[in-house]
Design a protein around this motif. Structure first.
Motif, mmCIF file in Angstrom:
data_model
loop_
_atom_site.group_PDB
_atom_site.id
_atom_site.type_symbol
_atom_site.label_atom_id
_atom_site.label_comp_id
_atom_site.label_asym_id
_atom_site.label_seq_id
_atom_site.Cartn_x
_atom_site.Cartn_y
_atom_site.Cartn_z
ATOM 1 N N ALA A 189 0.827 -1.209 0.000
ATOM 2 C CA ALA A 189 0.000 0.000 0.000
ATOM 3 C C ALA A 189 0.862 1.260 0.000
ATOM 4 N N SER A 190 0.211 2.393 -0.307
ATOM 5 C CA SER A 190 0.857 3.703 -0.212
ATOM 6 C C SER A 190 0.259 4.476 0.950
ATOM 7 N N LEU A 191 1.128 5.169 1.693
ATOM 8 C CA LEU A 191 0.718 5.910 2.881
ATOM 9 C C LEU A 191 1.435 7.244 2.921
ATOM 10 N N ILE A 215 5.904 5.004 1.368
ATOM 11 C CA ILE A 215 5.714 5.650 2.672
ATOM 12 C C ILE A 215 6.262 7.066 2.556
ATOM 13 N N ILE A 216 5.370 8.043 2.546
ATOM 14 C CA ILE A 216 5.754 9.438 2.323
ATOM 15 C C ILE A 216 5.674 10.187 3.645
ATOM 16 N N HIS A 254 -2.165 7.585 -8.754
ATOM 17 C CA HIS A 254 -3.555 7.150 -8.624
ATOM 18 C C HIS A 254 -4.146 7.513 -7.252
ATOM 19 N N GLY A 255 -3.374 8.269 -6.474
ATOM 20 C CA GLY A 255 -3.835 8.662 -5.144
ATOM 21 C C GLY A 255 -3.315 7.742 -4.064
ATOM 22 N N LEU A 256 -3.314 8.254 -2.848
ATOM 23 C CA LEU A 256 -2.832 7.484 -1.709
ATOM 24 C C LEU A 256 -3.865 6.456 -1.259
ATOM 25 N N ASP A 257 -3.396 5.285 -0.889
ATOM 26 C CA ASP A 257 -4.291 4.307 -0.269
ATOM 27 C C ASP A 257 -4.688 4.766 1.134
ATOM 28 N N PHE A 258 -3.715 5.360 1.821
ATOM 29 C CA PHE A 258 -3.946 5.813 3.184
ATOM 30 C C PHE A 258 -3.227 7.138 3.412
ATOM 31 N N ALA A 259 -3.831 7.995 4.220
ATOM 32 C CA ALA A 259 -3.198 9.217 4.692
ATOM 33 C C ALA A 259 -3.384 9.275 6.199
ATOM 34 N N LEU A 260 -2.403 9.821 6.891
ATOM 35 C CA LEU A 260 -2.489 9.939 8.345
ATOM 36 C C LEU A 260 -2.056 11.341 8.731
ATOM 37 N N VAL A 278 -8.972 5.685 -4.927
ATOM 38 C CA VAL A 278 -10.284 5.038 -4.786
ATOM 39 C C VAL A 278 -10.299 4.186 -3.517
ATOM 40 N N ARG A 279 -11.326 4.386 -2.705
ATOM 41 C CA ARG A 279 -11.524 3.683 -1.440
ATOM 42 C C ARG A 279 -10.395 3.966 -0.444
ATOM 43 N N GLY A 280 -9.727 5.096 -0.622
ATOM 44 C CA GLY A 280 -8.679 5.483 0.309
ATOM 45 C C GLY A 280 -9.251 5.945 1.640
ATOM 46 N N VAL A 281 -8.396 5.895 2.670
ATOM 47 C CA VAL A 281 -8.817 6.265 4.021
ATOM 48 C C VAL A 281 -7.831 7.279 4.590
ATOM 49 N N CYS A 282 -8.373 8.351 5.168
ATOM 50 C CA CYS A 282 -7.555 9.344 5.860
ATOM 51 C C CYS A 282 -7.820 9.232 7.354
#
Length: 369
Positions: A189-191, A215-216, A254-260, A278-282
């Motif tokens: 995943a990307s975060l 991991i950004i 394509h956008g982040l899978d997750f953002a925190l 798509v279906r990403g979660v922050c």
């Protein structure tokens, strides 16, 4: 019976803490007396010092304590004298959230962690001229000894130095738990992690544990971005020098899978949500002082995106803190890299260094009595 302890007392809103000799009473039937070895400093401690209303004053703050059990109340079965413990947030154990194992959302969190007293109105501390509030996060561990509930004292293995373990009780478990428990970041995943303080860096270490491929880390301090790379970030963005979200789009097209978000910055939160895939979660950790945030509903609905509030990393501390210690022992979660030690007498300098960003995670070593 009472015993004399040294403690950092918050007497006046916004003023430095004062180092004082206090009297500490005996543990009650369900309580535990802990000799504190070291206690982490958290931004919540600073926030309570600055707030005129969130906690009663005078009070002993501190809620990332680690130490050794000295005495237990008559009904305590979980612990015995000599046990090494990490102290964490307190919970009631009998509300619906606690029954379901979601202790971070205990319905009595406010009363048990911020009232500054027991349910019967008593405090554990007394000073020379007045009572001093105790039981902050069920522990008040900016002191050489603390009284906590058996529920929020977590037994840990004895072969790891206690002086580094306190931050696992709040900040480190929050960041790591946000990734491993709340967001359930999956391999590949990307975060994006916004804010590389102790919570954000714990999240980065956890993302590497989880197998995230992108991991950004985003921050404005180069030194923190440097350590983020060392701890597992694949990319870093200095938000003071470049356009954060243009870079994110270039990295994760394509956008982040997750953002925190650990910053509480409303502009950052809105942009983070917009740059989810798509279906990403922050996930939101910082309370932003209770501010309201706006997001584009069409973007959320068509993308199946979601925003999730996260408290204490959705952690069940009895199991999660020992898991983090095991990861550390295996060399896979080096959270001690974030720590700088201070003496109890220097606690105000530790807080100032944390506020300025000079120190990521101050830990207060308690003097031997």
């Amino acid at each position: 019976m009472t015993m004399q302890v040294q403690a950092a007392v918050c007497r006046t809103t916004g003023a430095p803490l004062s180092i004082e000799s206090l009297q500490l009473g005996e543990p009650r039937d369900d309580e535990v007396l802990v000799r504190v070895v070291a206690t982490g400093v958290c931004h919540t401690d600073i926030g309570m010092r600055e707030s005129p209303t969130r906690v009663p004053k005078p009070i002993v703050l501190g809620h990332e304590g680690a130490g050794i059990v000295e005495k237990t109340g008559g009904s305590v079965r979980k612990l015995r004298p000599g046990d090494h413990v990490v102290m964490t947030f307190n919970t009631c154990g009998h509300c619906s959230s606690c029954y379901q194992g979601h202790t971070a959302y205990c319905s009595q969190l406010g009363r048990l962690n911020f009232a500054g007293q027991r349910d019967d109105g008593t405090t554990a501390f007394s000073g020379s001229d007045t009572g001093v509030h105790s039981h902050f996060f069920g522990q008040s561990s900016f002191a050489t000894y603390a009284i906590c509930s058996q529920r929020n004292a977590i037994p840990v293995r004895k072969d790891i130095p206690l002086e580094i373990l306190g931050p696992l009780g709040c900040g480190i478990q929050t960041g790591a738990g946000a990734v491993l428990n709340s967001l359930n970041v999956r391999p590949g995943a990307s975060l994006g992690v916004f804010g590389a303080g102790s919570v954000g860096l714990a999240a980065i270490m956890a993302a590497r544990l989880a197998g995230a491929s992108v991991i950004i880390a985003v921050d404005t301090q180069p030194s923190r971005l440097d350590i983020a790379i060392e701890l597992g970030a694949t990319h870093v963005i200095n938000a003071a020098q470049e356009d954060t979200f243009s870079r994110i789009q270039a990295i994760a097209g394509h956008g982040l899978d997750f953002a925190l978000d650990t910053t509480g910055n409303l502009h950052v939160i809105r942009q983070a949500v917009e740059h989810l895939g798509v279906r990403g979660v922050c996930g939101l950790i910082n309370t932003a002082k209770g501010a309201d945030a706006s997001v584009n509903i069409l973007n959320m609905v068509l993308g199946g995106k979601s925003v999730k509030g996260i408290h204490q990393g959705d952690s069940n501390p009895d199991t999660f803190i020992p898991q983090l210690i095991e990861h550390y022992a295996q060399g896979r979660f080096p959270f001690d890299r974030l720590i700088q030690f201070y003496a109890l007498a220097d606690i105000n300098a530790a807080m100032a260094d944390m506020e300025s960003g000079q120190t990521i995670k101050p830990v207060i070593r308690m003097p031997a009595l």
